[in-house]
Design a protein around this motif. Structure first.
Motif, short mmCIF file in Angstrom:
data_model
loop_
_atom_site.label_atom_id
_atom_site.label_comp_id
_atom_site.label_asym_id
_atom_site.label_seq_id
_atom_site.Cartn_x
_atom_site.Cartn_y
_atom_site.Cartn_z
N ILE A 128 0.97 -1.11 -0.02
CA ILE A 128 -0.10 0.03 -0.12
C ILE A 128 1.08 1.14 0.02
O ILE A 128 1.68 1.25 0.73
CB ILE A 128 -0.87 0.06 1.41
CG1 ILE A 128 -1.71 -1.31 1.43
CG2 ILE A 128 -1.77 1.26 1.16
CD1 ILE A 128 -2.61 -1.28 2.53
N SER A 129 0.81 2.09 -1.00
CA SER A 129 1.72 3.20 -1.17
C SER A 129 0.91 4.52 -1.14
O SER A 129 -0.37 4.52 -1.74
CB SER A 129 2.46 3.08 -2.41
OG SER A 129 3.23 1.87 -2.27
N CYS A 130 1.33 5.64 -0.77
CA CYS A 130 0.96 6.81 -0.91
C CYS A 130 1.89 7.72 -1.03
O CYS A 130 3.06 7.60 -0.66
CB CYS A 130 -0.07 7.19 0.31
SG CYS A 130 0.96 7.33 1.62
N VAL A 131 1.44 9.06 -1.56
CA VAL A 131 2.55 10.16 -1.94
C VAL A 131 2.19 11.43 -0.77
O VAL A 131 1.23 11.76 -0.59
CB VAL A 131 2.35 10.54 -3.42
CG1 VAL A 131 3.30 11.79 -3.58
CG2 VAL A 131 2.58 9.61 -4.41
N ILE A 132 3.33 11.61 -0.29
CA ILE A 132 3.21 12.77 0.69
C ILE A 132 4.52 13.65 0.44
O ILE A 132 5.45 13.57 -0.54
CB ILE A 132 3.58 12.17 2.06
CG1 ILE A 132 5.05 11.46 2.42
CG2 ILE A 132 2.44 10.97 2.46
CD1 ILE A 132 5.23 10.97 3.85
N ASP A 133 4.54 14.82 1.19
CA ASP A 133 5.48 15.99 1.12
C ASP A 133 6.85 15.37 1.54
O ASP A 133 6.81 14.75 2.73
CB ASP A 133 5.01 17.26 1.78
CG ASP A 133 5.72 18.46 1.18
OD1 ASP A 133 6.86 18.31 1.52
OD2 ASP A 133 5.19 19.15 0.63
N THR A 134 7.93 15.46 0.90
CA THR A 134 9.14 15.11 1.40
C THR A 134 9.61 15.75 2.90
O THR A 134 9.97 14.87 3.71
CB THR A 134 10.24 15.78 0.31
OG1 THR A 134 10.11 15.13 -0.99
CG2 THR A 134 11.65 15.31 0.83
N ARG A 135 9.06 16.78 3.29
CA ARG A 135 9.51 17.39 4.55
C ARG A 135 8.87 16.53 5.75
O ARG A 135 9.18 16.69 6.82
CB ARG A 135 9.25 18.69 4.65
CG ARG A 135 7.52 19.12 4.63
CD ARG A 135 7.24 20.52 4.91
NE ARG A 135 5.73 20.72 4.89
CZ ARG A 135 5.34 21.35 3.58
NH1 ARG A 135 5.95 21.59 2.58
NH2 ARG A 135 3.87 21.65 3.60
N ASP A 136 7.58 15.75 5.27
CA ASP A 136 7.10 14.92 6.33
C ASP A 136 7.56 13.45 6.19
O ASP A 136 7.16 12.57 7.16
CB ASP A 136 5.43 14.88 5.96
CG ASP A 136 4.79 16.21 6.30
OD1 ASP A 136 5.49 16.83 6.98
OD2 ASP A 136 4.03 16.74 5.47
#
Length: 610
Positions: free
Chosen positions: A571-579
C-alpha cells in the motif's frame, strides 16, 4: 554454448587466467563429494575497503565445508568520483573529445607517429637535418625556376597528450595503491602490478584507436567497463593467495559465443533461454578450477544489444545469480556493508529491526519503492531454481543476515533452520532464533515500511466535456515516447495522477508537460515522496489501510495520492518530502507495532538494505 578450454599450468604466484601451480600449504575448497557450492558476491565498496578481511574472516571460514566461488564488482575509490567504473566511463567520454593541436618541433609521440617513423622515433628531438646544399644547387632548385610551385612546410605537427591518458594513469595508480596496501608477498605484488600495468596499457591503446575512428560502439563500451571487474578480481586473487588460499582468477569475457545480430532480432529475442544456456556454460567453466577457489569477473562479455543496455550496471549481481544456478549452489550470498534488510531505514527510524527472512515478492516491492535490496530479475534467476539468497555484512561476517527464501509459503519461524543449509557461525545462532521467533509472533503484521524521495507528481485533468476513449492512450503514449517510468498511478474517467522520479532535465520535463497538455490541464507537485507499507500478510489483514491513513492523518501528514499494488502486498501513498521521516516513524510504530523502547537491529546504522 561452449565453455573455455582447460587452462594450462603456470607459476605458483600467477594471477592470470591460467590456473597457478599449487604449493602444498595453500588452503583449498572442500574436496568432500557431498559439499555444496556456495556463491559469494562482493560489491565494489567491499572489494575496495575490505579485501584482506574478505580473505581472512569470510572465505577462509567457508571453504572447509563448502565449495566457494567468488564474484567481484569493480573496486570503489576513496571517493565516488574515483570509483573504477566512473573513471572508465570518464575515460571513454574523454576519448571522443577533440584534442588541441600544437604546431611545434617537440611534443609527445602518438601511435600514428610511431607507425610512420618506427619505434625508435623520438618526437622530443629535433628532426634530422640533411646536408646544407651548395649555393648552386640552391639556385637550381629555387621556386622562381618552377612557376606555380608551392613549397611544402615540413615543420611537424604533434598532438598533445589526450585527457583520457591522465585518467588511465589515475586508474592504474588507484589499483597500485590498493595492491600495495593488501599484498605482502613482494613477488606476488610485483606480478600483480605488472598485470595492472598491462591492463591499463591495453585500455590506453584501445582508447587511442577509438579516438582515431571517433566512435565507441556499445560493444566497445562494454569491454571498457569490463576492465573494472578484471582488475578487481586480479587484486582479490592475489590477496587470497597472499593469505594462504589457493585462488584462481577466472575471466568470462569469452563465455558468450559470437552471435549474428545484423538484423537486430537477436537482441529482441534475448530471453530466459539465453540466460539458462549461459548459466550452464558458467557452471562448466568453474568446474575446471578443481579444488581452487575461483575468483570470477562480474563482467561476462559482450551480449547482443550490449550488456549495459540489456542489463545495466547491475550485471555483476546477475552474473552471480546465473553462476549459482549453473553450479546448483546451496545459497547465493550477497555481501556488502549492511547486516541485511530492516523493517525501516535505521538511519531515520531508531527502532528498526533486522528481518531474518523475507519473501521474494516483498523484497521486490521494497526494491521498487526506494530500498536497494536485489534487482527483481536477478532474484528471479535463483528463486525459480529454489536457491535462497542471503544478504550479509562484510563488517559483521558472523551475523546471520537476511534470507530471501524461495518458498512463498515458508514460515518465518524456519529462518534459523535455513542455517543448516549453509553452516553459519554458532555464536549468533541464538540471536537468529530469537529474531525468527519474534517474527513468527508478528507474522500477521506488515514486514517493512520504506520511503522513496525525489518524486514529482503530474496531474492531468481532461478538458473535454465528453471524455474520449483515447484520453488514457494519449497520456501513456506520450510517457512511452519520452521514456518515462511511472512509479505510482491513480486514474478516473477524467483525471490521472502519476508519480515519477525527479530525474528529468528541466527542458525535457517542460517538453513532456507541453505534450501532456494536448490531453488536458497539467499541474506539477514537486518535492514529494512515496511512502510504502509492504508485507505478504497484508492481503489477509482487515483494516490495515485504514490504520495506515488514520495514523498519517493524526500526525498531520497530508496525502497527495494513494495506490495499492495488484499483488495486495503493498500500500503506497505520496506525501510531502518534509514529512517523510515523521511518517516513517509513525507508520513503523503503529502498523508494524514496534514501540520506541524496542530493540534495534545490530549494525543498522550502516543502512537498512543493500
Amino acid at each position: 554454448m561452449s565453455s573455455q578450454s582447460t587452462p594450462q599450468s603456470s607459476p605458483s604466484s600467477s594471477i592470470s587466467s591460467s590456473p597457478p601451480r599449487t604449493p602444498p600449504n595453500l588452503h583449498q575448497n572442500s574436496i568432500d563429494p557431498s559439499a555444496k557450492w556456495l556463491v559469494q558476491k562482493f560489491g565494489g565498496t567491499s572489494v575496495g575497503k575490505f579485501a584482506v578481511k574478505i580473505a581472512e574472516d569470510i572465505v577462509s571460514n567457508y571453504i572447509d565445508q563448502n565449495k566457494v566461488a567468488i564474484v567481484c564488482s569493480a573496486r570503489s575509490g576513496s571517493t565516488k568520483a574515483l570509483g573504477t567504473t566512473n573513471l572508465l566511463l570518464r575515460a571513454s567520454g574523454e576519448a571522443l573529445q577533440r584534442r588541441a593541436k600544437a604546431a611545434s618541433n617537440s611534443g609527445t609521440v602518438t601511435p600514428v607517429s610511431r607507425s610512420l617513423f618506427g619505434a625508435g622515433f623520438d618526437a622530443s628531438q629535433s628532426p634530422p637535418t640533411s646536408p646544407k646544399p651548395s649555393s648552386r644547387s640552391s639556385r637550381s632548385s629555387s621556386p622562381q625556376q618552377f612557376p606555380g610551385f608551392t613549397p611544402i612546410i615540413t615543420t611537424p605537427v604533434v598532438e598533445s597528450v589526450p585527457n583520457f591518458s591522465a585518467t588511465v594513469d589515475l586508474i592504474r595508480q588507484e589499483h597500485f595503491t590498493a595492491a600495495r596496501a593488501s599484498v605482502r608477498d613482494p613477488e606476488l605484488l610485483q606480478e600483480l602490478e605488472e598485470e595492472i600495468t598491462r591492463d591499463c596499457e591495453w585500455l590506453r591503446n584501445f582508447l587511442f584507436a577509438a579516438q582515431v575512428v571517433d566512435e565507441i560502439s556499445p560493444r566497445s563500451r562494454d569491454s571498457i567497463i569490463g576492465l573494472g571487474e578484471r582488475l578487481a578480481c586480479k587484486i582479490m586473487t592475489a590477496v587470497l593467495r597472499d593469505q594462504g588460499i589457493d585462488a584462481e582468477y577466472v575471466s568470462l569475457e569469452d563465455i558468450v559465443p559470437d552471435m549474428d545480430d545484423s538484423d537486430g532480432t537477436l537482441e529482441q529475442s534475448l530471453g530466459q533461454d539465453f540466460y539458462d544456456r549461459l548459466s550452464v556454460a558458467l557452471g562448466e567453466r568453474i568446474h575446471l578450477c578443481g579444488p581452487r577457489v575461483p575468483v570470477v569477473t562480474g563482467f561476462f562479455g559482450p551480449v547482443p544489444g550490449s550488456l549495459l543496455r540489456q542489463v545495466g550496471r547491475g550485471y555483476t549481481d546477475l552474473l552471480s545469480a546465473l553462476l549459482a544456478v549453473g553450479l546448483q549452489a546451496s545459497e547465493l550470498q550477497i555481501w556488502k556493508e549492511v547486516d541485511g534488510i530492516f523493517t525501516a531505514d535505521p538511519r531515520k527510524v531508531p527502532t528498526a529491526r533486522l528481518i531474518p527472512i523475507i519473501s521474494p515478492d516483498e523484497a521486490a516491492e521494497l526494491t521498487y519503492y526506494g530500498s536497494e535490496v536485489v534487482h527483481p530479475f536477478t532474484m528471479e534467476q535463483v528463486i525459480r531454481k529454489k536457491i535462497p539468497i542471503r544478504i550479509k555484512n562484510v563488517e559483521n561476517p558472523r551475523g546471520g543476515g537476511t534470507v530471501i527464501h524461495p518458498d512463498p509459503d515458508a514460515d518465518t519461524s524456519g529462518a534459523a533452520d535455513l542455517n543448516s543449509q549453509v553452516p553459519e557461525p554458532v555464536t549468533y545462532m541464538a540471536l537468529q532464533e530469537t529474531l525468527a521467533m519474534e517474527m513468527h509472533d508478528r507474522k500477521r503484521l506488515p514486514t517493512a515500511v520504506t520511503i522513496k524521495e525525489h518524486i514529482i507528481v503530474l496531474n492531468v485533468n481532461s478538458n473535454r466535456k465528453s471524455v474520449s476513449h483515447g484520453f488514457l492512450a494519449g497520456i501513456f503514449g506520450t510517457l512511452d515516447r519520452f521514456g518515462v517510468v511511472v512509479d505510482l498511478i491513480s486514474t478516473s474517467e477524467v483525471h490521472v495522477s502519476m508519480a515519477i522520479e525527479d530525474s528529468l532535465a528541466k527542458k525535457l520535463l517542460d517538453r513532456l508537460v507541453r505534450e501532456l497538455q494536448k490531453n488536458g490541464t497539467v499541474s506539477i507537485h514537486r518535492e514529494m515522496a512515496i511512502l510504502s507499507l509492504v508485507g505478504k500478510q497484508m492481503r489477509n489483514m482487515v483494516g490495515i489501510a485504514g490504520r495506515m491513513f488514520m495514523t498519517l492523518a493524526q500526525g498531520n501528514v497530508n496525502i497527495e495520492m494513494i495506490s495499492q499494488g495488484a499483488s495486495e502486498i503493498n500500500i503506497s501513498c505520496v506525501i510531502d518530502t518534509r514529512d517523510a521521516v515523521k511518517a516513517l516513524n509513525l507508520i513503523h510504530q503503529s502498523c508494524l507495532q514496534i514501540k520506541p523502547e524496542g530493540p534495534r537491529g545490530r549494525g543498522g546504522w550502516s543502512g537498512w538494505s543493500l
